[in-house]
Design an enzyme around this catalytic site. Structure first.
Site, PDB file in Angstrom:
ATOM      1  N   HIS A 132     124.522 -37.423 -27.029  1.00  0.00           N
ATOM      2  CA  HIS A 132     123.422 -37.351 -26.452  1.00  0.00           C
ATOM      3  C   HIS A 132     122.792 -38.419 -25.603  1.00  0.00           C
ATOM      4  CE1 HIS A 132     121.693 -33.812 -29.000  1.00  0.00           C
ATOM      5  NE2 HIS A 132     122.854 -33.893 -29.015  1.00  0.00           N
ATOM      6  N   PRO A 186     123.914 -29.753 -23.118  1.00  0.00           N
ATOM      7  CA  PRO A 186     124.234 -28.183 -23.591  1.00  0.00           C
ATOM      8  C   PRO A 186     123.627 -27.799 -24.639  1.00  0.00           C
ATOM      9  CG  PRO A 186     126.107 -29.690 -22.788  1.00  0.00           C
ATOM     10  CD  PRO A 186     125.043 -30.734 -23.187  1.00  0.00           C
ATOM     11  N   ASP A 245     130.639 -27.360 -40.593  1.00  0.00           N
ATOM     12  CA  ASP A 245     132.065 -26.972 -40.988  1.00  0.00           C
ATOM     13  C   ASP A 245     132.258 -26.635 -42.488  1.00  0.00           C
ATOM     14  OD1 ASP A 245     134.657 -26.900 -41.752  1.00  0.00           O
ATOM     15  OD2 ASP A 245     135.299 -29.173 -41.108  1.00  0.00           O
ATOM     16  N   THR A 271     133.107 -31.126 -36.571  1.00  0.00           N
ATOM     17  CA  THR A 271     133.920 -30.852 -38.076  1.00  0.00           C
ATOM     18  C   THR A 271     133.094 -31.744 -38.954  1.00  0.00           C
ATOM     19  OG1 THR A 271     136.008 -31.224 -39.005  1.00  0.00           O
ATOM     20  CG2 THR A 271     135.132 -33.110 -37.677  1.00  0.00           C
TER      21      THR A 271
END
EC number: 1.11.1.7
Length: 358
Positions: A84, A183, A259, A214
Site C-alpha cells: 500500500h 487496486p 488462503d 497466500t
C-alpha cells in the site's frame, strides 16, 4: 465418497495432469541469486549501509522473529503495508505518516482502514532499535522494505536481497489519491493488467505479487459482492457456502483467511486455491479465469520454487517504484511524523497556551 474427499481428489488430478506438461514458459533459478541480478535504480545499492549500519538487516530480522512468534498475523499485515505504500506515491513511507493539520493521512483512506495498527507500531519499534544502534541513518522506507522481506521469509517464503538507500517522503497523499492508486478487490484481470502496466509491472509480476495473498486475512465487505445478492458463478459452491457462514450479511464485520489451505504459511497454495475456484476476491479468481494469466497461475501452482523466483523479482521491482534517493526527502526519526513536525507541534501547543492566557 465425501464431497470434501472428492474435492481433494480433483485437485490432485488437476495438478498431476499439469505436471505432465513440459513447462518452458519460465526459467527457474535460485531466488537469492536471481534477486541480485535484478536491475536497481540510481541511488540504491545492495550494500548501502555497509559502513553506516552494517547490522541493520540482522537487527530487523531478529526482532521480527520475536514479534511473529507472538503473532504471525503481523507478517501479512507488514507485507500489506509495504504494498500500500509503494502503490501510492512510491516506496517512500508516506503510508506511515499520521494525519496532521494539513489533513488526514493515507491511513484514513478507505482501502487503508483495515491496515493493522499494531503493524505500524512494529515498524516504529524497529525504527527505534535501528536508531539506537546506528543513529539516524536508516530510512523508514528502507526499514519497511526489509520488514516486508522478512515477513515473507519468516512465514516460510523465499529470502532475497533488498536494494537500499530510499529516503522518506515529506508529505502523505490525499485520501482521494490514495483511493485512486490502490487496486480494489473487485478489479478483474483486464483492469489489473492495465493498472500494473502503468507502473511498469508486467503480467507475470501481477500474478506473482498477487501470491502475497497466500498469507493474511480479509474483511467480509471486501469480497461479499461475490456472494450477495447473487453468487459469483466462478466460485466453488462448497467454498461459497463456507463464506456465507462466515459472512452471513454483506456488511458483516467478520474476517476470512485469504488462503484456506495454509493461511499462515508463505507458499504456492494460493494458486491451488484459484485452480479450485476458491479465490477470495474477484481480483484473485479472475487471474485463473482470464486466459492471459491462467497459464502463469497453473505454473506457480505446480512449481513453488518457480513462484518464489518470480515473486522475489517482482518484489524488487515494486520496491523501487518512485523512490526518493540522495538528498531527496529525509530520514525520519519517528516513522509516523516528519522530522520538523515534532518541533512544530510543540510550537503550536505553546502558541495555543499563550492565546488562552490572553
Amino acid at each position: 465418497m465425501t464431497k470434501a474427499y472428492s474435492t481433494r481428489v480433483l485437485t490432485f488430478l488437476i495438478l498431476i495432469s499439469l505436471m505432465a506438461v513440459t513447462l518452458n514458459l519460465f526459467p527457474t533459478v535460485e531466488a537469492k541469486k536471481r534477486s541480485r541480478d535484478a536491475p536497481i535504480v540510481k541511488g540504491l545499492s545492495w550494500n548501502f549501509y555497509q559502513k553506516a549500519c552494517p547490522k541493520v538487516e540482522n537487527i530487523i530480522r531478529k526482532e521480527l522473529k520475536k514479534v511473529f512468534k507472538r503473532d504471525i498475523g503481523l507478517a501479512a499485515a507488514i507485507l500489506r503495508i509495504h504494498f500500500h505504500d509503494c502503490f501510492v506515491q512510491g516506496c517512500e513511507a508516506s503510508v506511515l505518516l499520521a494525519g496532521s493539520a494539513s489533513g488526514p493521512g493515507e491511513q484514513s483512506s478507505i482501502p487503508n482502514l483495515t491496515l493493522r495498527q499494531q503493524a505500524f507500531v512494529v515498524i516504529n519499534n524497529l525504527r527505534a532499535l535501528v536508531q539506537k544502534k546506528c543513529g539516524q541513518v536508516v530510512s523508514c522506507s528502507d526499514i519497511l522494505a526489509l520488514a516486508a522481506r522478512d515477513s515473507v521469509v519468516l512465514s516460510g517464503g523465499p529470502d532475497y536481497a533488498v536494494p537500499l538507500g530510499r529516503r522518506d517522503s515529506l508529505a502523505f497523499a490525499s485520501q482521494e489519491t490514495t483511493l485512486n492508486n490502490l487496486p480494489p478487490p473487485f478489479f478483474n484481470a483486464s483492469q489489473l493488467i492495465a493498472d500494473f502496466a502503468n507502473r511498469n509491472l508486467n503480467i507475470t509480476d501481477l500474478v506473482a505479487l498477487s501470491g502475497g495473498h497466500t498469507i493474511g486475512i480479509a474483511h467480509c465487505p471486501s469480497f461479499t459482492d461475490r456472494l450477495y445478492p447473487n453468487q459469483d458463478p466462478t466460485m466453488n459452491q462448497f467454498f461459497a457456502n463456507s463464506l456465507k457462514r462466515t459472512c452471513p450479511t454483506a456488511n458483516s464485520s467478520n474476517t476470512q483467511v485469504n488462503d484456506i489451505r495454509s493461511p499462515d504459511v508463505f507458499d504456492n497454495k494460493y494458486y491451488v486455491d484459484l485452480m479450485n475456484r476458491q479465490g477470495l476476491f474477484t481480483s484473485d479468481q479472475d487471474l485463473f479465469v482470464d486466459k492471459r494469466t491462467r497459464g502463469i497461475v497453473e505454473s506457480f501452482a505446480i512449481d513453488q520454487q518457480l513462484f518464489f523466483d518470480y515473486f522475489t523479482v517482482a518484489m524488487i521491482k515494486m520496491g523501487q517504484m518512485s523512490v526518493l534517493t540522495g538528498t531527496q526527502g529525509e530520514i525520519r526519526s519517528n516513522c509516523s511524523a516528519r522530522n520538523t513536525q515534532s518541533f512544530m507541534s510543540v510550537l503550536e501547543e505553546g502558541i495555543e497556551e499563550a492565546i488562552s492566557m490572553i
